[in-house]
Design an enzyme around this catalytic site. Sequence first.
Site, PDB file in Angstrom:
ATOM      1  N   SER A 199      92.179  34.444  62.263  1.00  0.00           N
ATOM      2  CA  SER A 199      92.384  35.512  63.242  1.00  0.00           C
ATOM      3  C   SER A 199      91.045  35.809  63.905  1.00  0.00           C
ATOM      4  CB  SER A 199      92.891  36.768  62.546  1.00  0.00           C
ATOM      5  OG  SER A 199      91.833  37.340  61.805  1.00  0.00           O
ATOM      6  N   LYS A 200      91.067  36.745  64.821  1.00  0.00           N
ATOM      7  CA  LYS A 200      89.843  37.071  65.561  1.00  0.00           C
ATOM      8  C   LYS A 200      88.707  37.515  64.640  1.00  0.00           C
ATOM      9  CE  LYS A 200      91.758  38.203  70.037  1.00  0.00           C
ATOM     10  NZ  LYS A 200      92.524  39.284  70.595  1.00  0.00           N
ATOM     11  N   ARG A 201      89.079  38.007  63.470  1.00  0.00           N
ATOM     12  CA  ARG A 201      88.054  38.399  62.508  1.00  0.00           C
ATOM     13  C   ARG A 201      87.125  37.229  62.173  1.00  0.00           C
ATOM     14  NH1 ARG A 201      89.198  38.846  57.463  1.00  0.00           N
ATOM     15  NH2 ARG A 201      91.304  38.047  57.745  1.00  0.00           N
ATOM     16  N   HIS A 202      87.677  36.034  62.168  1.00  0.00           N
ATOM     17  CA  HIS A 202      86.881  34.860  61.795  1.00  0.00           C
ATOM     18  C   HIS A 202      86.040  34.341  62.954  1.00  0.00           C
ATOM     19  CE1 HIS A 202      90.344  34.730  58.955  1.00  0.00           C
ATOM     20  NE2 HIS A 202      89.368  34.496  58.104  1.00  0.00           N
TER      21      HIS A 202
END
Length: 435
Positions: A199-202
Site C-alpha cells: 500500500s502507499k505506506r510502503h
Amino acid sequence: MSQEIRVRFAPSPTGPFHIGGARSALFNWLLARKLGGKMVLRIEDTDRKRSTPESEENIKNALKWLGLDWDEGVDVGGSYGPYRQMERLDIYKKYTDRLLAEGKAYYCYCTPEELEEERQGLLKDGKMPRYMGKSDGIPTYNYAVVIDDSLMHVTHVIRAEEHLSNTPRQLLVYDALGFEKPVFGHISLILGTDHTKMSKRHGATSLDAYRQKGYIPAGLNNFLALLGWAPSGEKEIFTMEEAIREFSLERVAKNPAVFDFKKLDWINGQHIRKMTAEAFWELAVPFMEEAGYMTGSEEGAQLEWLKRVAATAQTQVDYGAQIPEKVAMYFSDDFAFENEDAAAVLREETAPVVMKALLEELKALPELNRDTVKATFKKVQKANKLKGQQVYMPVRVALTGNQHGPELAEMIPLFGLERTEKRILQSLEKAGIAL
Ligand code: GLU
C-alpha cells in the site's frame, strides 16, 4: 484442435493506474505474445461515481508507455465491441431479459436509499456489506464481466488474487447463462517488504509516480515480470523479447510476491546502463531542467557540453531523478571537503608539487580530452617519481572535495581549463596551502 488464445486486461478507470494493474496487464500481454494470441483491452466503467475519462486516458497512456499494446479493445476496435461497459448496456439487458424469461432472475424494486440503508445495517452489525437484492439497470461487475468475457471469446482470465472471491460467483453466472467457461488464473498478491499487502505506506503504488521519478519501461517491465513469475534460469535482467520467449503460466508462483524497492532500483539501473546515449539524454532532460541546469533552448557547443555532462551519470544512477545530484559539480564551483580526511590529503608534502606541474602541463595541451588528460597525469607522475595515488588523490580532492567520484580524465575536459584551475586553487586556499 488448437484454439486461439485470447486474454484481456479489464481495468476500472477509477483512479491512478496501480502497479498491480500494470503487472496484470503485463502477464496477459506476455502470454498473448508468447502464444501468438490476442490481447483485448476492455474498460469496466460501470461504477458511475468513480469512473472518469481522465483515468481511462491515464491507463491507456501508461500501457502504451510500457509498450503493452492491445490487438482489440477501446480505441483500436475489433469484432466484439463496444469495449467500454457503459456502451454495452443493451447487451446486458438482452441477457437479463433471457434470464427473467427463464425464471433464473428476478426484479428488485429497492430504491438506492433502501439498499444503502441495508448496507449500513449490515455494517452496524459487523457484517460484510453485500447486495441483498439486485441492481438499477447498470449491471454489477460479476454479471457484466461474464457476459463480456464470453462474448469477447476470452480463453484465459488472468487477474489479481483480489478477484479470487469473485470467481465462484462468476461461475454461477456462466452456468445460468449456459456459457462455456474460460480458464481462470489468479496472480498472487503483491506485498511490501514487511509482508503486509502493498500500500502507499510502503511507497508509491501508482505507475505514474515511478514514471515521474525516471524509472524506464524496460526496467519496470523486468521488475513487474518478476513479481510472481521467474524465468527458468538464474537470469534476473532480461528484455521483453526474452520474457516473451520464456513466459509460461506454469512458472507463475502461488505464493505472494514482495515488492522490493532496492531490487527495483537495481534492475532499473541495469537497464539504464543499456540505454543508447540518445535515449539516456531524453531521460535526463526533464530532470536537468527541473534542477535549473538547462532551459531546453540551449544549442551548439553548450548543448553538446550538456549532453556530455548528462552522459557521465548513465553508469551511476538507478533512475532519472538521481541524475541532477550526480552532475551537480558541473554547475557550481562552490563545494566543501567531504570530511577532514579529504582536506588532509591536500596537506601532504607532494600535493602542491603535483598541482603545480599538472596545471602547467594541462595549459600546454593543444586539446583537453580524455586521452590527453590521461597522458598528462602519467607524465606528471613519472617526472616526479610518484605513485599513482599520490597524483590522483590530491587532484580529485582539490577538484571535487571528495575522495571518490568519476574518472578525472572524464571530469577535467568537462570542467575546461579555466574552471579546473579555479577549483584547484580555491581548494588549496581553503586548505591553507600556497602553490
Ligand atoms: N475491472 C476489474 C478491476 O479493475 C477487473 C476485472 C477482472 O479482471 O475480472 O479490478
